[in-house]
Design a protein around this motif. Structure first.
Motif, short mmCIF file in Angstrom:
data_model
loop_
_atom_site.label_atom_id
_atom_site.label_comp_id
_atom_site.label_asym_id
_atom_site.label_seq_id
_atom_site.Cartn_x
_atom_site.Cartn_y
_atom_site.Cartn_z
N GLU A 1 0.82 -1.21 0.00
CA GLU A 1 0.00 0.00 0.00
C GLU A 1 0.86 1.26 0.00
O GLU A 1 0.48 2.27 -0.58
CB GLU A 1 -0.97 -0.01 1.18
CG GLU A 1 -2.11 -0.99 0.97
CD GLU A 1 -3.04 -1.09 2.16
OE1 GLU A 1 -2.69 -0.59 3.26
OE2 GLU A 1 -4.13 -1.68 1.99
N LEU A 2 2.00 1.21 0.66
CA LEU A 2 2.91 2.36 0.62
C LEU A 2 3.37 2.63 -0.81
O LEU A 2 3.48 3.78 -1.22
CB LEU A 2 4.12 2.12 1.53
CG LEU A 2 3.90 2.24 3.03
CD1 LEU A 2 5.16 1.82 3.80
CD2 LEU A 2 3.49 3.65 3.42
N VAL A 3 3.61 1.56 -1.56
CA VAL A 3 4.07 1.73 -2.94
C VAL A 3 2.93 2.15 -3.85
O VAL A 3 3.06 3.10 -4.63
CB VAL A 3 4.73 0.42 -3.45
CG1 VAL A 3 5.03 0.52 -4.93
CG2 VAL A 3 6.00 0.12 -2.67
N LEU A 4 1.79 1.48 -3.74
CA LEU A 4 0.71 1.72 -4.69
C LEU A 4 -0.18 2.90 -4.33
O LEU A 4 -0.57 3.66 -5.23
CB LEU A 4 -0.15 0.45 -4.83
CG LEU A 4 0.56 -0.76 -5.43
CD1 LEU A 4 -0.37 -1.95 -5.47
CD2 LEU A 4 1.09 -0.45 -6.81
N LYS A 5 -0.50 3.07 -3.07
CA LYS A 5 -1.44 4.13 -2.69
C LYS A 5 -0.75 5.44 -2.33
O LYS A 5 -1.24 6.51 -2.64
CB LYS A 5 -2.33 3.66 -1.55
CG LYS A 5 -3.27 2.55 -1.99
CD LYS A 5 -4.18 2.10 -0.91
CE LYS A 5 -5.09 0.98 -1.44
NZ LYS A 5 -5.88 0.39 -0.40
N LYS A 6 0.39 5.35 -1.67
CA LYS A 6 1.11 6.58 -1.28
C LYS A 6 2.18 6.94 -2.30
O LYS A 6 2.88 7.93 -2.14
CB LYS A 6 1.72 6.40 0.11
CG LYS A 6 0.67 6.25 1.19
CD LYS A 6 1.17 6.73 2.50
CE LYS A 6 0.04 6.63 3.52
NZ LYS A 6 0.41 7.18 4.78
N PRO B 1 14.80 -6.36 1.88
CA PRO B 1 15.33 -6.29 0.52
C PRO B 1 14.32 -5.71 -0.48
O PRO B 1 13.11 -5.95 -0.37
CB PRO B 1 15.63 -7.75 0.17
CG PRO B 1 15.76 -8.43 1.48
CD PRO B 1 14.86 -7.71 2.44
N ARG B 2 14.83 -4.98 -1.43
CA ARG B 2 14.00 -4.30 -2.42
C ARG B 2 13.23 -5.29 -3.30
O ARG B 2 12.08 -5.06 -3.66
CB ARG B 2 14.91 -3.42 -3.28
CG ARG B 2 14.21 -2.53 -4.24
CD ARG B 2 15.24 -1.67 -4.94
NE ARG B 2 14.61 -0.74 -5.84
CZ ARG B 2 15.25 0.16 -6.55
NH1 ARG B 2 16.55 0.26 -6.43
NH2 ARG B 2 14.61 0.96 -7.34
N TRP B 3 13.87 -6.40 -3.63
CA TRP B 3 13.22 -7.38 -4.50
C TRP B 3 11.99 -7.99 -3.85
O TRP B 3 11.05 -8.40 -4.53
CB TRP B 3 14.19 -8.45 -4.97
CG TRP B 3 14.82 -9.26 -3.88
CD1 TRP B 3 16.00 -9.02 -3.25
CD2 TRP B 3 14.29 -10.43 -3.27
NE1 TRP B 3 16.25 -9.97 -2.29
CE2 TRP B 3 15.20 -10.86 -2.28
CE3 TRP B 3 13.13 -11.19 -3.46
CZ2 TRP B 3 14.99 -11.97 -1.49
CZ3 TRP B 3 12.94 -12.30 -2.67
CH2 TRP B 3 13.86 -12.68 -1.70
N ASN B 4 11.96 -8.07 -2.49
CA ASN B 4 10.77 -8.57 -1.80
C ASN B 4 9.57 -7.67 -2.09
O ASN B 4 8.48 -8.15 -2.38
CB ASN B 4 10.99 -8.64 -0.29
CG ASN B 4 11.52 -9.97 0.17
OD1 ASN B 4 11.55 -10.93 -0.58
ND2 ASN B 4 11.97 -10.02 1.40
N ILE B 5 9.81 -6.38 -2.01
CA ILE B 5 8.72 -5.42 -2.23
C ILE B 5 8.24 -5.50 -3.68
O ILE B 5 7.04 -5.52 -3.95
CB ILE B 5 9.16 -4.00 -1.85
CG1 ILE B 5 9.43 -3.96 -0.35
CG2 ILE B 5 8.10 -2.97 -2.24
CD1 ILE B 5 10.11 -2.74 0.14
N LYS C 1 -0.74 -6.93 -7.67
CA LYS C 1 -1.35 -6.42 -8.89
C LYS C 1 -2.02 -7.53 -9.69
O LYS C 1 -3.06 -7.32 -10.30
CB LYS C 1 -0.30 -5.73 -9.77
CG LYS C 1 0.10 -4.36 -9.31
CD LYS C 1 1.14 -3.78 -10.26
CE LYS C 1 1.55 -2.38 -9.86
NZ LYS C 1 2.62 -1.85 -10.75
N THR C 2 -1.43 -8.71 -9.70
CA THR C 2 -1.96 -9.81 -10.49
C THR C 2 -3.10 -10.56 -9.79
O THR C 2 -4.12 -10.85 -10.40
CB THR C 2 -0.84 -10.81 -10.83
OG1 THR C 2 0.24 -10.10 -11.42
CG2 THR C 2 -1.32 -11.87 -11.79
N TYR C 3 -2.94 -10.85 -8.50
CA TYR C 3 -3.89 -11.72 -7.80
C TYR C 3 -4.67 -11.02 -6.69
O TYR C 3 -5.49 -11.66 -6.03
CB TYR C 3 -3.15 -12.93 -7.21
CG TYR C 3 -2.45 -13.75 -8.25
CD1 TYR C 3 -3.17 -14.58 -9.10
CD2 TYR C 3 -1.08 -13.69 -8.41
CE1 TYR C 3 -2.53 -15.33 -10.08
CE2 TYR C 3 -0.43 -14.44 -9.38
CZ TYR C 3 -1.17 -15.25 -10.21
OH TYR C 3 -0.54 -15.99 -11.18
N GLY C 4 -4.40 -9.75 -6.44
CA GLY C 4 -5.09 -9.04 -5.36
C GLY C 4 -4.49 -9.42 -4.02
O GLY C 4 -3.35 -9.87 -3.93
#
Length: 171
Positions: A17-22, A36-40, A48-51
């Motif tokens: 939500e921090l990435v997509l909404k904020k 790690p960045r790759w986890n996010i 995005k694909t499965y909700g």
């Protein structure tokens, strides 16, 4: 028995939500949450694909060799990254896909077949062979008893020596 999960569902959802909404970058969130960045990136892709279901932990799954082959060929034909392939085919970790890719490259279709799980049985044959079927002769019985008595005698001598050593310790 439940599998131990490193990051729980609520934490993953918060990061997504921090990435997509904020509209924070994945790099900023990774520094903020110290992960790690790759986890996010992976969590955002699955979300995005499965909700929200894409963020739920999954139990260990077994995949058929046909499915593994389908994934590996899709990677080759469409030049998919490991992350894209894992998201597209709903595979929880890219290391699984990487292993399939290496196994296919090294062993072909045989490398994708299910492997036997657990430890191989190796000692059972040796134990069964040690018992002879025929009865022992009188001479063989006496030799065995003689050997057993020698071992018992040696054991008693060593025990006596230990008792003496404890009673009379050297200064």
């Amino acid at each position: 028995m439940e599998r131990k999960v490193k990051y729980d569902y609520a934490f993953k959802l918060e990061c997504v939500e921090l990435v997509l909404k904020k509209h924070y970058t994945d790099g900023y969130v990774s520094k903020l949450k110290q992960i790690p960045r790759w986890n996010i990136r992976k969590w955002v892709s699955f979300y995005k694909t499965y909700g929200e279901i894409g963020l739920l932990p999954r139990m260990n799954q077994s995949y058929s060799s046909e499915f593994k082959l389908k994934v590996v060929t899709a990677i080759e034909k469409e030049s998919l990254s490991l992350l894209r392939a894992s998201v597209r085919f709903n595979i929880p970790d890219i290391s699984i896909v990487l292993k399939w890719k290496k196994d296919f490259a090294n062993f072909g279709i045989k490398g994708l077949e299910p492997k036997q799980k657990g430890r191989p049985i190796s000692m059972s044959d040796k134990r069964k062979k040690s018992k002879p079927n025929k009865p022992l002769t009188r001479e063989e019985e006496l030799l065995k008893e003689n050997e057993r008595l020698r071992c018992e005698n040696e054991l008693l001598k060593k025990l006596q020596a230990l008792i003496q050593a404890r009673r009379n310790p050297k200064p």
